[in-house]
Design a protein around this motif. Structure first.
Motif, mmCIF file in Angstrom:
data_model
loop_
_atom_site.group_PDB
_atom_site.id
_atom_site.type_symbol
_atom_site.label_atom_id
_atom_site.label_comp_id
_atom_site.label_asym_id
_atom_site.label_seq_id
_atom_site.Cartn_x
_atom_site.Cartn_y
_atom_site.Cartn_z
ATOM 1 N N VAL A 242 22.190 46.125 19.543
ATOM 2 C CA VAL A 242 21.524 46.173 18.249
ATOM 3 C C VAL A 242 21.733 47.545 17.615
ATOM 4 O O VAL A 242 22.083 48.510 18.288
ATOM 5 N N VAL A 243 21.529 47.598 16.304
ATOM 6 C CA VAL A 243 21.583 48.864 15.576
ATOM 7 C C VAL A 243 20.154 49.225 15.196
ATOM 8 O O VAL A 243 19.574 48.648 14.270
ATOM 9 N N SER A 244 19.561 50.126 15.949
ATOM 10 C CA SER A 244 18.170 50.503 15.707
ATOM 11 C C SER A 244 17.908 51.856 16.360
ATOM 12 O O SER A 244 18.835 52.520 16.819
ATOM 13 N N ASP A 245 16.651 52.261 16.391
ATOM 14 C CA ASP A 245 16.256 53.527 17.003
ATOM 15 C C ASP A 245 15.746 53.240 18.412
ATOM 16 O O ASP A 245 14.655 52.698 18.602
ATOM 17 N N ALA A 246 16.526 53.611 19.404
ATOM 18 C CA ALA A 246 16.199 53.300 20.794
ATOM 19 C C ALA A 246 14.885 53.955 21.231
ATOM 20 O O ALA A 246 14.076 53.339 21.929
ATOM 21 N N SER A 247 14.654 55.192 20.823
ATOM 22 C CA SER A 247 13.449 55.910 21.271
ATOM 23 C C SER A 247 12.180 55.267 20.718
ATOM 24 O O SER A 247 11.151 55.205 21.398
ATOM 25 N N LEU A 248 12.242 54.766 19.475
ATOM 26 C CA LEU A 248 11.073 54.107 18.897
ATOM 27 C C LEU A 248 10.844 52.735 19.535
ATOM 28 O O LEU A 248 9.703 52.344 19.789
ATOM 29 N N LEU A 249 11.930 52.014 19.802
ATOM 30 C CA LEU A 249 11.787 50.701 20.435
ATOM 31 C C LEU A 249 11.187 50.821 21.834
ATOM 32 O O LEU A 249 10.442 49.945 22.281
ATOM 33 N N GLU A 250 11.495 51.906 22.508
ATOM 34 C CA GLU A 250 10.953 52.102 23.852
ATOM 35 C C GLU A 250 9.425 52.167 23.823
ATOM 36 O O GLU A 250 8.753 51.712 24.760
ATOM 37 N N ILE A 251 8.872 52.717 22.743
ATOM 38 C CA ILE A 251 7.414 52.763 22.584
ATOM 39 C C ILE A 251 6.850 51.342 22.559
ATOM 40 O O ILE A 251 5.818 51.052 23.172
ATOM 41 N N ILE A 252 7.546 50.441 21.869
ATOM 42 C CA ILE A 252 7.085 49.051 21.762
ATOM 43 C C ILE A 252 7.073 48.376 23.126
ATOM 44 O O ILE A 252 6.066 47.808 23.552
ATOM 45 N N TRP A 253 8.216 48.448 23.837
ATOM 46 C CA TRP A 253 8.326 47.726 25.117
ATOM 47 C C TRP A 253 7.338 48.280 26.151
ATOM 48 O O TRP A 253 6.712 47.507 26.875
ATOM 49 N N ASN A 254 7.206 49.592 26.197
ATOM 50 C CA ASN A 254 6.298 50.187 27.189
ATOM 51 C C ASN A 254 4.846 49.768 26.943
ATOM 52 O O ASN A 254 4.106 49.482 27.887
ATOM 53 N N ASN A 255 4.439 49.723 25.680
ATOM 54 C CA ASN A 255 3.062 49.335 25.379
ATOM 55 C C ASN A 255 2.824 47.851 25.629
ATOM 56 O O ASN A 255 1.771 47.467 26.162
ATOM 57 N N LEU A 256 3.772 46.998 25.262
ATOM 58 C CA LEU A 256 3.598 45.563 25.481
ATOM 59 C C LEU A 256 3.584 45.234 26.971
ATOM 60 O O LEU A 256 2.762 44.427 27.437
ATOM 61 N N LEU A 257 4.479 45.858 27.736
ATOM 62 C CA LEU A 257 4.505 45.625 29.176
ATOM 63 C C LEU A 257 3.257 46.189 29.851
ATOM 64 O O LEU A 257 2.699 45.574 30.773
ATOM 65 N N SER A 258 2.808 47.348 29.408
ATOM 66 C CA SER A 258 1.606 47.951 29.968
ATOM 67 C C SER A 258 0.401 47.042 29.764
ATOM 68 O O SER A 258 -0.404 46.837 30.675
ATOM 69 N N ASN A 259 0.269 46.470 28.557
ATOM 70 C CA ASN A 259 -0.849 45.560 28.290
ATOM 71 C C ASN A 259 -0.739 44.294 29.133
ATOM 72 O O ASN A 259 -1.741 43.783 29.640
ATOM 73 N N ALA A 260 0.494 43.769 29.263
ATOM 74 C CA ALA A 260 0.685 42.555 30.055
ATOM 75 C C ALA A 260 0.253 42.777 31.495
ATOM 76 O O ALA A 260 -0.434 41.939 32.099
ATOM 77 N N VAL A 261 0.642 43.912 32.069
ATOM 78 C CA VAL A 261 0.271 44.229 33.452
ATOM 79 C C VAL A 261 -1.241 44.440 33.555
ATOM 80 O O VAL A 261 -1.899 43.959 34.487
#
Length: 356
Positions: A242-261
């Motif tokens: 994808v063409v996007s900002d990797a560092s900002l997307l990492e914030i999304i995945w870490n928070n969603l996974l953290s909540n799921a756990v």
């Protein structure tokens, strides 16, 4: 009938033309009256220049006085009155009173420029009032969230001064201090990130990168937590760039996974998928946790909102607010499906998906 800005502009233009026409007619009437009187005085005065001059001077002065009075009244009620109200309102707003509202002089369809300025001031005051309320709530929430770990740190640090503490108790207290310090650090970090995003101090730097590989790395970083709760992990990810900002997307995945756990009980299941759908890169993070009702779901992206207070010690209510802000900055969208007792699923749609 719906009146738009263009229709009101046309009406203002027509009113302006009518105003100029009335002004022209008045001037023409004054000149006509003066000429008529001049003719009468000249014929009656039989060449008496002094009488003619005095009469014409008096006539001109009288007509000038009438015109001046008419203009004074026009300015008093049509210009000075609304301007005075606007100045008073802007002064009160500048002093911090956002409850001020102005009443336009005309019906909506017949708004003039002053009425539109008043409406704009009303909207501005309403927005400032909401912003002030949010700011006050934000400060109150931040103060509360900071006080909690600080209180823990103070109390346990004081307790560790006791000489009769066993080594086991001292170790337990130290672990509590570390946990409180980490929570405080996470809170400050999230507040700074959120503030920078809201003030556009962080602008996305989009470039091609492997989204599937980033998701795998994020999932692996939660391996220890997944194992500690004996959670089953189901990953179904297509290789995708994808063409996007990797560092900002990492914030999304870490928070969603953290909540799921965090919200999934021991032995539960967490799913992570990455698919192509209609030109979007679609990431779905699901869990079999406690889920939430519609009322809670409507507020989960609000700052400091925590629907499940039983996990309040594990977060600060900024994670999903940060996720939503990052998605807005990147031009994507997020949807949530959840049912109480059955779990939740967060789906993120990202622009910039690029075929390999």
């Amino acid at each position: 009938m719906k009146y738009t800005g263009k229709s009101r502009a046309r009406r203002r233009a027509v009113a302006s033309v009518v105003g100029y026409a009335v002004y022209f007619i008045c001037i023409a009437a004054v000149v006509t009256v003066v000429l008529f009187l001049y003719g009468r005085v000249q014929s009656d005065g039989e060449g008496n220049k002094g009488l003619i001059a005095g009469t014409m001077l008096g006539c001109i002065l009288f007509l000038a006085l009438v015109c001046t009075l008419a203009d004074f009244l026009r300015r008093k009620f049509l210009v000075e009155k609304p301007v005075s109200a606007i100045l008073d309102a802007t002064g009160r707003i500048a002093s911090g009173d956002f409850s001020v509202r102005l009443e336009p002089s005309h019906l909506y369809v017949n708004y003039n420029a002053y009425d539109e300025i008043m409406e704009n001031i009303n909207r501005m005051a309403a927005e400032l009032s909401k912003t002030e309320l949010l700011r006050t709530d934000f400060i109150a929430n931040v103060s509360h969230e900071i006080k909690t770990p600080l209180s823990v740190i103070r109390n346990y640090a004081a307790a560790m001064k006791r000489e009769d503490l066993s080594q086991e108790e001292r170790h337990e207290y130290a672990e509590t201090l570390v946990s409180a310090a980490e929570r405080l650090s996470s809170l400050v970090t999230n507040i700074l990130k959120l503030n920078k995003l809201e003030n556009q101090e962080i602008l996305p730097k989009k470039q091609p990168f492997d989204l599937s590989e980033q998701l795998r790395e994020c999932v692996l970083s939660f391996e220890e937590l997944l194992d500690s709760k004996n959670l089953n992990l189901d990953c179904d990810m297509d290789d995708m760039t994808v063409v996007s900002d990797a560092s900002l997307l990492e914030i999304i995945w870490n928070n969603l996974l953290s909540n799921a756990v965090k919200f999934t009980p021991d032995g539960g299941k967490i799913g992570v998928s990455l698919k192509r759908e209609d030109g979007y890169a679609v990431v779905r993070v699901s869990d079999t946790g406690c889920g939430m009702n519609a009322e809670t779901g409507a507020h989960i992206f609000d700052k400091f909102y925590q629907g499940d207070t039983s996990h309040a010690q594990e977060g600060n209510g900024l994670g999903l607010a940060l996720v939503k802000k990052v998605i807005d900055v990147l031009g994507g969208r997020i949807s949530v499906e959840s049912e109480v007792g059955k779990g939740s699923a967060f789906t993120v749609y990202l622009n910039g998906e690029r075929d390999e």
